[in-house]
Scaffold this active site. Sequence first.
Site, mmCIF file in Angstrom:
data_model
loop_
_atom_site.group_PDB
_atom_site.id
_atom_site.type_symbol
_atom_site.label_atom_id
_atom_site.label_comp_id
_atom_site.label_asym_id
_atom_site.label_seq_id
_atom_site.Cartn_x
_atom_site.Cartn_y
_atom_site.Cartn_z
ATOM 1 C CB CYS A 22 46.975 14.202 -31.239
ATOM 2 S SG CYS A 22 46.680 15.964 -31.281
ATOM 3 N NE ARG A 45 45.483 9.103 -34.103
ATOM 4 C CZ ARG A 45 44.283 8.545 -33.972
ATOM 5 N NH1 ARG A 45 44.005 7.479 -34.639
ATOM 6 N NH2 ARG A 45 43.380 9.064 -33.177
ATOM 7 C CD GLU A 66 35.466 11.519 -52.023
ATOM 8 O OE1 GLU A 66 34.846 12.268 -51.256
ATOM 9 O OE2 GLU A 66 36.536 10.973 -51.700
ATOM 10 C CD GLU A 85 40.912 15.367 -48.570
ATOM 11 O OE1 GLU A 85 40.980 15.548 -47.353
ATOM 12 O OE2 GLU A 85 40.324 14.389 -49.058
ATOM 13 C CE LYS A 113 42.719 7.894 -43.412
ATOM 14 N NZ LYS A 113 42.137 8.218 -44.736
ATOM 15 C CD1 TRP A 128 45.567 18.259 -37.646
ATOM 16 C CD2 TRP A 128 44.114 18.881 -36.069
ATOM 17 N NE1 TRP A 128 44.562 18.963 -38.262
ATOM 18 C CE2 TRP A 128 43.662 19.353 -37.329
ATOM 19 C CE3 TRP A 128 43.354 19.173 -34.933
ATOM 20 C CZ2 TRP A 128 42.479 20.083 -37.477
ATOM 21 C CZ3 TRP A 128 42.185 19.905 -35.078
ATOM 22 C CH2 TRP A 128 41.755 20.347 -36.342
ATOM 23 C CG HIS A 148 19.459 26.500 -61.340
ATOM 24 N ND1 HIS A 148 18.350 27.120 -61.869
ATOM 25 C CD2 HIS A 148 19.334 25.189 -61.655
ATOM 26 C CE1 HIS A 148 17.581 26.220 -62.460
ATOM 27 N NE2 HIS A 148 18.166 25.036 -62.345
ATOM 28 C CE LYS A 163 39.748 12.494 -51.267
ATOM 29 N NZ LYS A 163 38.639 11.908 -50.607
ATOM 30 C CG ASN A 207 44.005 12.475 -29.585
ATOM 31 O OD1 ASN A 207 43.556 13.515 -30.072
ATOM 32 N ND2 ASN A 207 43.793 11.281 -30.112
ATOM 33 N N GLY A 208 42.818 15.268 -27.724
ATOM 34 C CA GLY A 208 41.467 15.661 -27.343
ATOM 35 C C GLY A 208 41.445 17.144 -27.026
HETATM 36 O O1 M6R Z 1 37.118 8.430 -40.650
HETATM 37 P P1 M6R Z 1 35.888 9.081 -41.190
HETATM 38 O O2 M6R Z 1 35.359 8.405 -42.407
HETATM 39 O O3 M6R Z 1 34.820 9.275 -40.166
HETATM 40 O O4 M6R Z 1 36.381 10.521 -41.641
HETATM 41 C C1 M6R Z 1 35.480 11.474 -42.138
HETATM 42 C C2 M6R Z 1 36.221 12.630 -42.744
HETATM 43 O O5 M6R Z 1 36.998 13.280 -41.799
HETATM 44 C C3 M6R Z 1 37.121 12.168 -43.904
HETATM 45 O O6 M6R Z 1 36.407 11.475 -44.872
HETATM 46 C C4 M6R Z 1 37.806 13.383 -44.565
HETATM 47 O O7 M6R Z 1 36.855 14.178 -45.203
HETATM 48 C C5 M6R Z 1 38.881 12.904 -45.533
HETATM 49 N N1 M6R Z 1 40.068 13.686 -45.372
HETATM 50 C C6 M6R Z 1 38.463 12.993 -46.949
HETATM 51 O O8 M6R Z 1 39.461 12.608 -47.829
#
Ligand code: M6R
Length: 612
Positions: free
Chosen positions: A2, A27, A485, A492, A607, A74, A508, A489, A102-103
């Site tokens: 948010c 955000r 990773e 998401e 984000k 969000w 396995h 990527k 926000n929260g």
């Molecule tokens: O801001 P942070 O590094 O703490 O965020 C952690 C995760 O939320 C963040 O890396 C998330 O997995 C990303 N969307 C990955 O691309």
Amino acid sequence: MCGIIGYTGERDASPILIAGLRRLEYRGYDSAGAATCRQGMIDIRKRAGRVHVLEELIDREPLPGVHGISHTRWATHGPATDANAHPHLGGRSQAEVAIVHNGVIENHTALRGELERAGFRFMSETDSEVIAHLIAQALEEEHDLFEAVKRILPRLEGTYGLVAISPAHPGVLIGARMGSPLLVGMGEGEQILASDASAVAPHTRQVVYLQDGEVARLTPSGFDLVHRDRGVVAPRVDRIDWRPDAAELGRHAHYMIKEIREQPATLVDACRGRINRRDATACFGGLNLTPRALRRVRRVVLIGCGTSWHAALVGEYLIERIAHLPVEVEFASEFRYRNAPLDDRTLVFVLSQSGETADALGALREANRLGHPTLAIVNTVGSTIAREAMGGVYLHAGIEVGVASTKAFTAQIAVLTLLALHLGRLRGLSFQEGLAIVEALEEAPGLMQDTLNLEPLANQAAEPIAQARSVLFLGRDLLYPVALEGALKLTEVTYIPAHGYAAAEMKHGPIALVDETTPCVFLAPRCSLYAKTVSTIEEVRARGGIVVAIGTEGDRVLPGLASIFLPIPDAPEVIQPFLCVVPLQMLAYHVGLRLGRDIDKPRNLAKSVTVE
Ligand code: M6R
């Protein structure tokens, strides 16, 4: 999670609010809204959908006023609908107050029941609306917005960064923080409250970050700050040290590809001033630990979420290999509740791009609560984690806007490589071995620049992947976390299920998935385990699987085994993660493009995840 921006001054508020929301949209982007106070009334516009939907609404139905608040959401409680969008209004027969939040208010059900019994009608399914009605109720006795907000805060269980306005208090913005970021942007004849410095950067460089428990009262000419229990607080003014245009897209189609392309430069920035060639080691200004204290360390714990957790896993391999120290990597969300034993010879690092992730912050606070000196590896300067850690290291990657983290990942592994070098040189790592790492790191940005030329091939590889039912990413040793990773990527950005494995784990279980609909992306540059990875590729080929291989240029075997071969420059193992992750990031980007995904704002994500 948010985005919030509030404005009070002499200028027309809504263009400032909308421009701020655009900067904050990363955000959260389920719905957006704004409200202004004018002539004793609250005027409000809000809509499910992106900020541009709200902007179009305001173009049709202008929102005049020099004093207002806005929010991009969000969703946590209640779906993304017009009614659930913020701001929320509080009052009995008419709106006495408008709030953005926000929260998460954990006791909202009890508060809602109580307020309904007291005659307040709810218009949304959100937890946030209780805040608006509570303030309106308090205003019936307090008649002062600042006092009313302060009075209701102890009733809220959970987290909040909130801003309130009231038509009875023209020009006044009240902001309060507990667990969700909020800062004051100090202007000339105008003041801004926002959840993120990026929203205030075009207007002022002078900011004051609120701490938990603090409440601010802003008017166009200035602001007062109090702690809800301890009274008046002397504000600490910080300076935004990056240019507001750092968050502009420029010639790039999306932030994700812009940030992928920035990586050679961010790698240089992450290492700048931290390499000591003369002693073949690394140096950090902010660790706040003497060499003697660091030599006493017997164990390292690295904590993070998502991509930061993957970077921590790379760190585990690096620190164990280079410094021979045992390392454990923890999900922040698990660490904070699992009562992990920490002794005084354990070094704890929390990794976070945003520095605001609720789980990472919770883990940091838990370690701090145990009296354990906890350090942070953070990108966002002035963020909560950066401020609450005992010391730490900034990534200097610049603002990262794309929800899919890219340049922060490579900056994190740069810092972790330097950390491994530093710890190693305090132990058994020889000068020559240290120098080899220094030289590899110095060479890495140039080699990374070369891997950016793989974009056309990554685009070619995107074609079979875009049609896949699922995708496997496989690597070994330092490249196992990079495979994780790559899978994250792709998942998401494209919504294609993808799984990362240590390549030898394939046999396995995951090998059961292999067929012509599940491509396997292998990370197989020349390294000590190269021949073993090639054997796993053969096993996939023997079962009719499609192979995309990332290997060292000049490799004679992989081009014959893989449907698509992406050659990276020959490089020492220690910097291969930097070079292998780039084609994986580009692959996710191009698959997302082919599938028409909203690359920078994938569905359901945000984000900065500031709720648990
Ligand atoms: O801001 P942070 O590094 O703490 O965020 C952690 C995760 O939320 C963040 O890396 C998330 O997995 C990303 N969307 C990955 O691309």
